[in-house]
Design an enzyme around this catalytic site. Sequence first.
Site, PDB file in Angstrom:
ATOM      1  N   ASP A  31       0.852  -1.196   0.000  1.00  0.00           N
ATOM      2  CA  ASP A  31       0.000   0.000   0.000  1.00  0.00           C
ATOM      3  C   ASP A  31       0.886   1.243   0.000  1.00  0.00           C
ATOM      4  O   ASP A  31       1.877   1.322   0.724  1.00  0.00           O
ATOM      5  CB  ASP A  31      -0.921  -0.011   1.232  1.00  0.00           C
ATOM      6  CG  ASP A  31      -2.065   0.976   1.097  1.00  0.00           C
ATOM      7  OD1 ASP A  31      -3.223   0.520   0.986  1.00  0.00           O
ATOM      8  OD2 ASP A  31      -1.806   2.205   1.086  1.00  0.00           O
ATOM      9  N   ILE A  32       0.486   2.218  -0.810  1.00  0.00           N
ATOM     10  CA  ILE A  32       1.282   3.443  -0.962  1.00  0.00           C
ATOM     11  C   ILE A  32       1.231   4.318   0.299  1.00  0.00           C
ATOM     12  O   ILE A  32       2.111   5.150   0.519  1.00  0.00           O
ATOM     13  CB  ILE A  32       0.778   4.216  -2.208  1.00  0.00           C
ATOM     14  CG1 ILE A  32       1.861   5.104  -2.785  1.00  0.00           C
ATOM     15  CG2 ILE A  32      -0.500   4.995  -1.918  1.00  0.00           C
ATOM     16  CD1 ILE A  32       1.512   5.670  -4.164  1.00  0.00           C
ATOM     17  N   ASN A  88     -12.967  -3.299   2.684  1.00  0.00           N
ATOM     18  CA  ASN A  88     -13.942  -2.219   2.805  1.00  0.00           C
ATOM     19  C   ASN A  88     -14.927  -2.308   1.646  1.00  0.00           C
ATOM     20  O   ASN A  88     -14.551  -2.687   0.534  1.00  0.00           O
ATOM     21  CB  ASN A  88     -13.229  -0.859   2.778  1.00  0.00           C
ATOM     22  CG  ASN A  88     -12.317  -0.663   3.972  1.00  0.00           C
ATOM     23  OD1 ASN A  88     -12.621  -1.108   5.073  1.00  0.00           O
ATOM     24  ND2 ASN A  88     -11.184  -0.014   3.766  1.00  0.00           N
ATOM     25  N   HIS A 101     -10.451  -5.088  -3.176  1.00  0.00           N
ATOM     26  CA  HIS A 101      -9.098  -5.317  -2.648  1.00  0.00           C
ATOM     27  C   HIS A 101      -9.175  -5.728  -1.193  1.00  0.00           C
ATOM     28  O   HIS A 101     -10.059  -5.299  -0.450  1.00  0.00           O
ATOM     29  CB  HIS A 101      -8.213  -4.070  -2.815  1.00  0.00           C
ATOM     30  CG  HIS A 101      -8.813  -2.817  -2.276  1.00  0.00           C
ATOM     31  ND1 HIS A 101      -9.755  -2.088  -2.965  1.00  0.00           N
ATOM     32  CD2 HIS A 101      -8.612  -2.157  -1.108  1.00  0.00           C
ATOM     33  CE1 HIS A 101     -10.099  -1.032  -2.250  1.00  0.00           C
ATOM     34  NE2 HIS A 101      -9.433  -1.059  -1.106  1.00  0.00           N
ATOM     35  N   MET A 102      -8.226  -6.546  -0.822  1.00  0.00           N
ATOM     36  CA  MET A 102      -8.104  -7.037   0.549  1.00  0.00           C
ATOM     37  C   MET A 102      -6.871  -6.356   1.143  1.00  0.00           C
ATOM     38  O   MET A 102      -5.817  -6.362   0.509  1.00  0.00           O
ATOM     39  CB  MET A 102      -7.914  -8.549   0.461  1.00  0.00           C
ATOM     40  CG  MET A 102      -7.964  -9.321   1.708  1.00  0.00           C
ATOM     41  SD  MET A 102      -7.797 -11.089   1.253  1.00  0.00           S
ATOM     42  CE  MET A 102      -9.492 -11.586   1.274  1.00  0.00           C
ATOM     43  N   HIS A 103      -7.024  -5.752   2.324  1.00  0.00           N
ATOM     44  CA  HIS A 103      -5.871  -5.188   3.025  1.00  0.00           C
ATOM     45  C   HIS A 103      -5.313  -6.268   3.954  1.00  0.00           C
ATOM     46  O   HIS A 103      -6.075  -6.858   4.736  1.00  0.00           O
ATOM     47  CB  HIS A 103      -6.272  -4.008   3.913  1.00  0.00           C
ATOM     48  CG  HIS A 103      -6.835  -2.822   3.194  1.00  0.00           C
ATOM     49  ND1 HIS A 103      -6.119  -1.666   2.978  1.00  0.00           N
ATOM     50  CD2 HIS A 103      -8.067  -2.586   2.671  1.00  0.00           C
ATOM     51  CE1 HIS A 103      -6.880  -0.768   2.354  1.00  0.00           C
ATOM     52  NE2 HIS A 103      -8.070  -1.307   2.163  1.00  0.00           N
TER      53      HIS A 103
HETATM   54  P1  AMP Z   1      -9.774   1.555   0.443  1.00  0.00           P
HETATM   55  O1  AMP Z   1      -9.847   2.799   1.270  1.00  0.00           O
HETATM   56  O2  AMP Z   1     -10.199   0.309   1.164  1.00  0.00           O
HETATM   57  O3  AMP Z   1     -10.453   1.720  -0.890  1.00  0.00           O
HETATM   58  O4  AMP Z   1      -8.240   1.328   0.156  1.00  0.00           O
HETATM   59  C1  AMP Z   1      -7.571   1.842  -0.947  1.00  0.00           C
HETATM   60  C2  AMP Z   1      -6.101   1.735  -0.642  1.00  0.00           C
HETATM   61  O5  AMP Z   1      -5.381   1.859  -1.858  1.00  0.00           O
HETATM   62  C3  AMP Z   1      -5.589   2.810   0.305  1.00  0.00           C
HETATM   63  O6  AMP Z   1      -5.041   2.189   1.465  1.00  0.00           O
HETATM   64  C4  AMP Z   1      -4.540   3.543  -0.527  1.00  0.00           C
HETATM   65  O7  AMP Z   1      -3.429   3.950   0.248  1.00  0.00           O
HETATM   66  C5  AMP Z   1      -4.160   2.487  -1.558  1.00  0.00           C
HETATM   67  N1  AMP Z   1      -3.621   2.992  -2.808  1.00  0.00           N
HETATM   68  C6  AMP Z   1      -4.155   3.943  -3.613  1.00  0.00           C
HETATM   69  N2  AMP Z   1      -3.391   4.122  -4.708  1.00  0.00           N
HETATM   70  C7  AMP Z   1      -2.345   3.260  -4.590  1.00  0.00           C
HETATM   71  C8  AMP Z   1      -1.207   2.975  -5.389  1.00  0.00           C
HETATM   72  N3  AMP Z   1      -0.974   3.598  -6.545  1.00  0.00           N
HETATM   73  N4  AMP Z   1      -0.330   2.023  -4.967  1.00  0.00           N
HETATM   74  C9  AMP Z   1      -0.558   1.383  -3.801  1.00  0.00           C
HETATM   75  N5  AMP Z   1      -1.606   1.614  -2.999  1.00  0.00           N
HETATM   76  C10 AMP Z   1      -2.492   2.534  -3.377  1.00  0.00           C
END
Ligand code: AMP
Length: 114
Positions: A31-32, A88, A101-103
């Site tokens: 995650d960024i 989420n 996506h799965m965190h």
């Molecule tokens: P959500 O809030 O569950 O939709 O999570 C989206 C996640 O994507 C967040 O934790 C962001 O930090 C992550 N994210 C967004 N853009 C990127 C990217 N280019 N590379 C890696 N993670 C990202």
Amino acid sequence: MKNYIIFKKIINKTIPADIVYQDKIVTAFKDINPQAPIHILIIPNIFIISINEINENNSYIIEHMFRISLKIAKKENISQDGYRIVINCNKNGGQEINYLHMHLLGGKKLGKIC
Ligand code: AMP
């Protein structure tokens, strides 16, 4: 640009990302904006907008996402101390990127949310 395009580009490597695992079904990358020392996103290679779209035809993807999360947790050495898997969904669930996506979070004691 629809925000799910970002994850499509990560899968086909047209934008940079720290990919930690990829196979025919899923891609996993850091995650960024990490919320824990280990914060990895696991996404299906085919576009699925949210967990609401899971059905009997594509549920094998969710199973695979869990399997790969566990594999990564072991590789990252967080499986014994523990970790959290979060998905989420939509506005009230805090989903910002409209691509399932799965965190995978770990590497510290996480605050309880439920
Ligand atoms: P959500 O809030 O569950 O939709 O999570 C989206 C996640 O994507 C967040 O934790 C962001 O930090 C992550 N994210 C967004 N853009 C990127 C990217 N280019 N590379 C890696 N993670 C990202």
